[in-house]
Each structure stands twice: as structure tokens, then as C-alpha cells.
Enzyme design. Structure first.
Site, PDB file in Angstrom:
ATOM      1  N   TYR A 116      -0.516   4.907   2.270  1.00 52.93           N
ATOM      2  CA  TYR A 116      -0.077   6.265   1.921  1.00 52.93           C
ATOM      3  C   TYR A 116      -0.188   6.427   0.417  1.00 52.93           C
ATOM      4  CZ  TYR A 116       3.092  10.304   1.390  1.00 52.93           C
ATOM      5  OH  TYR A 116       3.636  11.530   1.099  1.00 52.93           O
ATOM      6  N   ASP A 137      -2.621   1.713  -5.959  1.00 55.69           N
ATOM      7  CA  ASP A 137      -1.439   2.547  -5.810  1.00 55.69           C
ATOM      8  C   ASP A 137      -0.229   1.619  -5.777  1.00 55.69           C
ATOM      9  OD1 ASP A 137       0.689   4.111  -5.123  1.00 55.69           O
ATOM     10  OD2 ASP A 137      -0.385   5.253  -3.585  1.00 55.69           O
ATOM     11  N   LYS A 169       8.442   5.683  -8.245  1.00 53.98           N
ATOM     12  CA  LYS A 169       9.644   5.016  -7.741  1.00 53.98           C
ATOM     13  C   LYS A 169      10.416   4.243  -8.815  1.00 53.98           C
ATOM     14  CE  LYS A 169       8.445   5.662  -2.976  1.00 53.98           C
ATOM     15  NZ  LYS A 169       7.145   5.670  -2.339  1.00 53.98           N
TER      16      LYS A 169
HETATM   17  C1  LIG Z   1       6.179   6.867  -2.154  1.00 56.53           C
HETATM   18  C2  LIG Z   1       4.735   6.640  -2.310  1.00 56.53           C
HETATM   19  C3  LIG Z   1       3.882   7.640  -2.796  1.00 56.53           C
HETATM   20  C4  LIG Z   1       4.335   9.063  -3.011  1.00 56.53           C
HETATM   21  O1  LIG Z   1       5.324   9.159  -3.973  1.00 56.53           O
HETATM   22  P1  LIG Z   1       6.270  10.469  -3.968  1.00 56.53           P
HETATM   23  O2  LIG Z   1       7.090  10.292  -5.206  1.00 56.53           O
HETATM   24  O3  LIG Z   1       7.056  10.388  -2.695  1.00 56.53           O
HETATM   25  O4  LIG Z   1       5.395  11.651  -4.015  1.00 56.53           O
HETATM   26  C5  LIG Z   1       2.565   7.322  -3.053  1.00 56.53           C
HETATM   27  N1  LIG Z   1       2.096   6.089  -2.836  1.00 56.53           N
HETATM   28  C6  LIG Z   1       2.878   5.098  -2.353  1.00 56.53           C
HETATM   29  C7  LIG Z   1       2.308   3.741  -2.155  1.00 56.53           C
HETATM   30  C8  LIG Z   1       4.214   5.357  -2.062  1.00 56.53           C
HETATM   31  O5  LIG Z   1       4.960   4.383  -1.547  1.00 56.53           O
END
Ligand SMILES: *Cc1c(COP(=O)(O)O)cnc(C)c1O
Length: 433
Positions: free
Chosen positions: A145, A240, A273
Site C-alpha cells: 500500500y 515506501d 508515521k
Molecule cells: C500508512 C501508509 C501510507 C499512507 O500514509 P497516510 O499517512 O495514511 O496517507 C503509505 N504507505 C505505507 C507503506 C503506509 O503504511
């Protein structure tokens, strides 16, 4: 209102004015059934719901709360920053300090741009990768994601190395026609994709330890091959690390792979995060030559009214200052490992098929006899059994992610007593599975 559960009351009020009663779908408990717990307050490793019931928190806001809730140094920094103003729309010194702190911890980064959410960071990183390479195609992996930008809401098409189909209404097929979706850890597919489309691939974006299909590591040969193929074909390798950054290790998952693959570095990194410590803050970064393609220096447009927000940057800086202290990650890793080993032992003595893994303060477990390597294998985990496990733990005051394809998080505030209480709850629940 005697006997009324306040969570139920709040949930029906919420559903009248907010779609599904929640502002992010997984909070709605759709996968596991039942009423979501409305959080009243939190402290350390615990939060309390609308009925005043206490839970040991293994979500930690889905990762940011690595210090636990209400850490005194972070609270103080946020309160002080708030007094000086909430948002200016003009630059501040704290943005430089946070950028410097991030760059100091992650050697592959020379420059970063601050934004407000992981979605925004991922979307901007893709635009920049396309702008910097002059290419259209992006490669992602099934089960990873990267936020909910249109071009990333895509699932694999049929057949090898084909372009994907939208996973959401409102995303026209044309918008994902340049997004390829491959199987995670599948060497043959990434080889085939580059053999056929190498000259068109702008970037390969990957969760190096995938936390959005529970917890699945990219294998070392797979990661090494992704790196080689990107370098050979002039594509950018985008990590990511919104979830793994400053969570699995101080230098993120890339520091873990750099320890296993000599000289390993991604070209770009997406973060979020933990760097906001619970405030809306995210970032993307990479080498200077790529980052200088961004406006106002270069032709790739990107902007944000609240980007680099002064209260959020204060929260992020105070959080990074704590996790940078010597021994922080050793202690966090030991706690997470104790939890994972304990759960594995409890499942084994109850005869429940179980496999678990962890790195730093992030863990995952599966009701499967072995660790899965890709999304299809993750989804073979027993959903009905997971729901029984989830509600059994919840009833005993242990809050894990309400879906079997989500990772779990331990904070520095979790104590040995919290872990012991969690294992005692798990013992009862496993016995009834
Ligand atoms: C949480 C997450 C996102 C999206 O971040 P948001 O602050 O919720 O938009 C993107 N990539 C990864 C791997 C994530 O865990």
C-alpha cells in the site's frame, strides 16, 4: 442509559454524519465485525474507550506512537510550539532541523520535502520519479500500500507483467494504465517486466518490509535484483518506508537491507508515521539531482498549505530525539521479540498453526503453518479464526489491528507486565480457537 454501551451510542451517532462512522475504513471493524471502540484518551501503551475500558494498544495509531502515548518530552515540545503559532504559510527553522535530522539518520537521502500524509508523499514521489526520468510506467507489488492516490489503487491484471485494473470505483482504467502490478518476491516477474518494458519504467515502488499485508519481508535476492534492474535500466528504486521508517530500525528498512546487500541504497524514500510522532507529517526524499527537479527549482509541481507545519515538526523532532538515544532500538526490538516468541509458544502449546516475524518495533503473525512470501499466500490465513482471536483478545483488553492483513506495533512504553498480560490473554484465546 444504564447498560448502554457508549461505543454503540457513539457509533450510531457517527454513522449518521460520517460514511460508515469512520474517517478511515479499517477503523470500522468491517473485517472482524462488532462495534469499533471510540477512544477517549491514551497514556503510555494504553488507551481507554468510551466506556472507560482500558486496552493494551498494539496499533499505536498504525505506527507513529513509537514512544507510546503522551511522552512528556514530546508533549512539552508540542505545547511550546503551539504557543508560538499553529501555521504560517512561510518557512520556519524547525523545518530545516527536521530535514537535517532525517537526512542524518538515512544515508541515502540528500534532500527531503515535507508534506502532511503518507498518501501525499507517495503520490508526490511518483510524480517526481516520472518527471525526473521522463518516463510513464510505474511498477508496484500486490499487497503493498502506498496511500490512496489514483494511480496506486490498482490490482494485478491477468497474465505476466501486464498493466493493472483499478481497485476503487472512481478511478478510470486510463489512470492506472501505466501502473504495472507484480507479485511480491517474484523474481521471474520483475525480470520479465524489465525485459519487456525496461526503457519505459520510471520507478519501482516497494514496501521493503510490507506492513500492509501483515508482515512480509522482501527476500534478499529479490531486493538485490530489483536494485540491479533499476540501475541497469535507469529506473528509480523508491522505498515506501512510511511504516518501516524509524520503526524497524533507526535507519529504516533500508539500513536492514544495507546490512545484507553490500552498498545497497534506494534512490528515493517515502516517509511518514513515526516522523510526525502522531501529528500529520510525512516526507519524501532522495538524491539532490532528483529532488532539485521539484518546484520552485524544477518543472515538477508539488505544494502544501500545511506542509512542514510548525506544531507537527516540533512533535516529529521531539520523537526523533528520543528514538536516537543509545540503546533505544535494542530495547524496543527485545520487547517485540519477547511478544512474538511468547505468542508463538502459546499457539504451539494450543496446537494452533501459527507463524510470526518482527523487526524493531513492528511485528506480524499468521494463522498459517509458515511465513507467507506474497499477498496470495497471506490471504490463505484463516479469516474466521482470526476474527475469533481478535475479539477474544479485545474482550481481554488487548487491542490488535482489526484485520488479518495488518501489522502490529510495540512502543517503548510497553512494559514486561503488558507483554505478560497479552500472553496470558492469548493463552486463553488460543485454547478456545
Ligand atoms: C500508512 C501508509 C501510507 C499512507 O500514509 P497516510 O499517512 O495514511 O496517507 C503509505 N504507505 C505505507 C507503506 C503506509 O503504511
Amino acid at each position: 442509559m444504564a447498560g448502554m454501551d457508549h461505543n454503540d451510542v457513539l457509533f450510531s451517532r457517527a454513522r449518521a454524519v460520517i460514511p460508515g462512522g469512520v474517517n478511515s475504513p479499517v477503523r470500522a471493524f468491517r473485517a472482524v465485525g462488532g462495534t469499533p471502540r471510540f477512544v477517549q484518551r491514551a497514556q503510555g501503551p494504553h488507551f481507554w474507550d468510551a466506556d472507560g475500558r482500558r486496552y493494551i494498544d498494539y496499533i499505536g495509531s498504525w505506527g507513529p506512537m513509537i514512544l507510546g502515548h503522551g511522552h512528556p518530552a514530546v508533549l512539552e515540545a508540542v505545547q511550546k510550539a503551539a504557543l508560538d503559532g499553529f501555521s504560517f504559510g512561510a518557512p520556519t527553522e524547525r523545518e530545516i532541523e527536521l530535514a537535517e535530522a532525517i537526512i542524518a539518520l538515512v544515508p541515502s537521502l540528500e534532500m527531503v520535502r515535507l508534506v502532511s500524509s503518507g498518501t501525499e508523499a507517495g503520490m508526490s514521489a511518483i510524480r517526481l520519479a516520472r518527471g525526473a526520468t521522463g518516463r510513464k510506467t510505474i511498477v508496484k507489488f500486490e499487497g503493498c500500500y502506498h496511500g490512496h492516490a489514483d494511480a496506486l489503487l490498482v490490482k494485478a491484471g491477468s497474465g505476466l507483467a501486464t498493466f493493472g485494473n483499478p481497485t476503487s470505483a472512481g478511478v478510470p482504467p486510463e489512470v492506472v494504465q501505466h501502473t504495472m502490478v507484480l507479485e511480491y518476491n517474484n523474481l521471474a516477474q520483475i525480470e520479465a517486466a524489465f525485459a519487456e518494458h525496461g526503457a519505459d519504467i520510471a520507478c519501482v515502488i516497494i514496501e521493503p518490509i510490507a506492513g500492509n499485508m501483515n508482515f512480509v519481508r522482501a527476500s534478499v535476492p529479490f531486493m538485490a535484483r530489483c536494485r540491479e534492474l533499476c540501475s541497469r535500466h535507469g529506473a528509480l528504486l523508491v522505498f515506501d518506508e512510511v511504516m518501516t521508517g524509524f520503526r524497524v530500525a533507526l535507519g529504516g528498512a533500508q539500513s536492514v537491507y544495507a546490512g545484507l546487500i553490500p552498498g545497497f541504497e534506494p534512490d528515493m524514500t517515502v516517509m511518514g508515521k513515526v516522523i510526525g510522532g502522531g501529528m500529520p507529517l510525512a516526507a519524501f526524499g532522495g538524491k539532490r539531482a532528483v529532488m532539485e527537479q521539484l518546484a520552485p527549482l524544477g518543472p515538477v509541481y508539488q505544494a502544501g498549505t500545511l506542509s512542514g507545519n510548525p506544531v507537527a515538526t516540533a512533535c516529529g523532532l521531539a520523537t526523533l530525539a528520543e528514538i536516537r538515544k543509545p540503546g533505544f532500538f535494542d530495547a524496543l526490538s527485545a520487547k517485540t521479540r519477547a511478544l512474538v516468541n511468547g505468542l508463538t509458544a502459546e499457539a504451539e502449546s494450543a496446537g494452533v498453526p501459527f507463524a510470526a516475524d518482527c523487526e524493531g518495533g513492528m511485528f506480524g503473525f499468521f494463522l498459517l503453518p509458515g511465513l507467507p512470501q506474497n499477498y496470495a499466500a497471506v490471504m490463505k490465513s484463516d479469516g474466521a479464526r482470526f476474527n475469533t482471536l481478535f475479539h477474544g483478545l479485545l474482550d481481554r483488553g488487548v487491542y490488535i489491528a482489526p484485520a488479518l492483513y495488518e501489522a502490529g506495533f510495540v512502543s517503548a512504553a510497553h512494559t514486561d507486565e503488558d507483554i505478560a498480560a497479552t500472553l496470558a490473554a492469548a493463552r486463553e484465546v488460543f485454547a478456545a480457537l
